[in-house]
Design an enzyme around this catalytic site. Sequence first.
Site, PDB file in Angstrom:
ATOM      1  CE  LYS A   9     -44.990  71.798 -74.414  1.00 22.74           C
ATOM      2  NZ  LYS A   9     -44.809  70.507 -73.676  1.00 22.74           N
ATOM      3  CE1 TYR A  49     -40.190  72.107 -71.201  1.00 19.98           C
ATOM      4  CE2 TYR A  49     -39.513  72.357 -73.495  1.00 19.98           C
ATOM      5  CZ  TYR A  49     -40.511  72.309 -72.530  1.00 19.98           C
ATOM      6  OH  TYR A  49     -41.827  72.465 -72.886  1.00 19.98           O
ATOM      7  CG  PHE A  57     -38.895  63.021 -71.245  1.00 22.89           C
ATOM      8  CD1 PHE A  57     -38.879  64.403 -71.299  1.00 22.89           C
ATOM      9  CD2 PHE A  57     -39.115  62.413 -70.013  1.00 22.89           C
ATOM     10  CE1 PHE A  57     -39.082  65.188 -70.171  1.00 22.89           C
ATOM     11  CE2 PHE A  57     -39.321  63.176 -68.868  1.00 22.89           C
ATOM     12  CZ  PHE A  57     -39.299  64.566 -68.943  1.00 22.89           C
ATOM     13  NE  ARG A  85     -47.888  73.994 -64.058  1.00 29.05           N
ATOM     14  CZ  ARG A  85     -46.979  73.166 -64.577  1.00 29.05           C
ATOM     15  NH1 ARG A  85     -46.310  73.504 -65.682  1.00 29.05           N
ATOM     16  NH2 ARG A  85     -46.738  72.012 -64.033  1.00 29.05           N
ATOM     17  CB  THR A  91     -47.061  66.640 -67.009  1.00 30.73           C
ATOM     18  OG1 THR A  91     -46.763  67.734 -66.140  1.00 30.73           O
ATOM     19  CG2 THR A  91     -45.960  66.465 -68.043  1.00 30.73           C
ATOM     20  NE  ARG A 102     -49.746  70.073 -70.693  1.00 30.53           N
ATOM     21  CZ  ARG A 102     -48.783  70.338 -69.816  1.00 30.53           C
ATOM     22  NH1 ARG A 102     -48.930  70.022 -68.534  1.00 30.53           N
ATOM     23  NH2 ARG A 102     -47.679  70.923 -70.216  1.00 30.53           N
ATOM     24  CG  ASN A 112     -47.661  68.249 -72.698  1.00 28.42           C
ATOM     25  OD1 ASN A 112     -47.111  69.064 -73.443  1.00 28.42           O
ATOM     26  ND2 ASN A 112     -47.187  67.951 -71.500  1.00 28.42           N
ATOM     27  CG  HIS A 115     -43.849  75.751 -71.020  1.00 31.86           C
ATOM     28  ND1 HIS A 115     -43.268  74.951 -70.055  1.00 31.86           N
ATOM     29  CD2 HIS A 115     -43.601  77.035 -70.649  1.00 31.86           C
ATOM     30  CE1 HIS A 115     -42.679  75.728 -69.152  1.00 31.86           C
ATOM     31  NE2 HIS A 115     -42.862  76.993 -69.494  1.00 31.86           N
ATOM     32  CD  GLU A 126     -40.655  79.044 -67.873  1.00 30.72           C
ATOM     33  OE1 GLU A 126     -41.839  79.416 -68.072  1.00 30.72           O
ATOM     34  OE2 GLU A 126     -40.367  77.924 -67.415  1.00 30.72           O
TER      35      GLU A 126
HETATM   36  P1  IDP Z   1     -45.036  70.457 -67.437  1.00 28.76           P
HETATM   37  O1  IDP Z   1     -44.989  70.860 -68.913  1.00 28.76           O
HETATM   38  O2  IDP Z   1     -46.414  70.017 -67.042  1.00 28.76           O
HETATM   39  O3  IDP Z   1     -44.456  71.510 -66.518  1.00 28.76           O
HETATM   40  P2  IDP Z   1     -42.604  68.933 -66.957  1.00 28.76           P
HETATM   41  O4  IDP Z   1     -42.495  67.821 -65.972  1.00 28.76           O
HETATM   42  O5  IDP Z   1     -41.927  70.226 -66.645  1.00 28.76           O
HETATM   43  O6  IDP Z   1     -44.141  69.139 -67.295  1.00 28.76           O
HETATM   44  O7  IDP Z   1     -42.020  68.370 -68.337  1.00 28.76           O
HETATM   45  C1  IDP Z   1     -41.741  69.234 -69.421  1.00 28.76           C
HETATM   46  C2  IDP Z   1     -42.271  68.615 -70.693  1.00 28.76           C
HETATM   47  O8  IDP Z   1     -41.561  67.414 -70.958  1.00 28.76           O
HETATM   48  C3  IDP Z   1     -43.742  68.197 -70.625  1.00 28.76           C
HETATM   49  O9  IDP Z   1     -44.651  69.241 -70.928  1.00 28.76           O
HETATM   50  C4  IDP Z   1     -43.799  67.092 -71.664  1.00 28.76           C
HETATM   51  O10 IDP Z   1     -43.997  67.608 -72.983  1.00 28.76           O
HETATM   52  C5  IDP Z   1     -42.424  66.475 -71.587  1.00 28.76           C
HETATM   53  N1  IDP Z   1     -42.494  65.247 -70.779  1.00 28.76           N
HETATM   54  C6  IDP Z   1     -42.605  65.169 -69.431  1.00 28.76           C
HETATM   55  N2  IDP Z   1     -42.650  63.895 -69.027  1.00 28.76           N
HETATM   56  C7  IDP Z   1     -42.566  63.141 -70.145  1.00 28.76           C
HETATM   57  C8  IDP Z   1     -42.544  61.725 -70.397  1.00 28.76           C
HETATM   58  O11 IDP Z   1     -42.622  60.897 -69.476  1.00 28.76           O
HETATM   59  N3  IDP Z   1     -42.451  61.334 -71.706  1.00 28.76           N
HETATM   60  C9  IDP Z   1     -42.342  62.232 -72.745  1.00 28.76           C
HETATM   61  N4  IDP Z   1     -42.363  63.572 -72.552  1.00 28.76           N
HETATM   62  C10 IDP Z   1     -42.465  64.014 -71.275  1.00 28.76           C
HETATM   63 MG    MG Z   2     -42.502  72.190 -66.261  1.00 26.15          MG
END
Ligand code: IDP
Ligand code: MG
Length: 147
Positions: A9, A49, A57, A85, A91, A102, A112, A115, A126
Amino acid sequence: MEKTLVILKPNAVQRELVGDLISRFEKRGLKITALKMMTISNETATKHYSEHRDKSFFSELIGFICSGPSVILQLESDDAVHIVRTMTGNTDPAYAAPGTIRGDYATSPGHNMIHASDSVDAAIREIEMFFSKEEIQDYRLAVRPWL
Ligand code: IDP
Ligand code: MG
């Protein structure tokens, strides 16, 4: 071999951690078969997304992912999706184990660092979104029998 998509990112680029992060994947034995730097468009980010479009968010997430250049990779290995993963970590970095990307480099879910596709189906979708056929390399690694 299984394929997965990784996005380093915009904050990974700004913090000058691209080399460190790519090196982790190479050392683990994942083969890089596509790699580019791009600033993700609002349209692509919204599609990528889309499962999160109703989350609180979402606009912050899209704004951030489009805020500067990212590095996009296709990685290959047996079980590439699960391996990457696992290397990525939870996350929410507060719950990511040390040793994960992370868990080693991030403190907030919004920043974080990375992706990684969460399933084989997501990876296929993707990869098609981010890479054209011409951008993907098909080659053999001489070390393959040793992995
Ligand atoms: P992942 O990246 O671990 O698959 P997802 O649940 O798919 O997580 O969420 C996508 C992205 O959205 C996350 O990588 C993170 O950057 C952002 N995100 C997820 N949950 C939150 C939150 O509670 N606050 C702010 N950003 C979030
Ligand atoms: Mg995800």
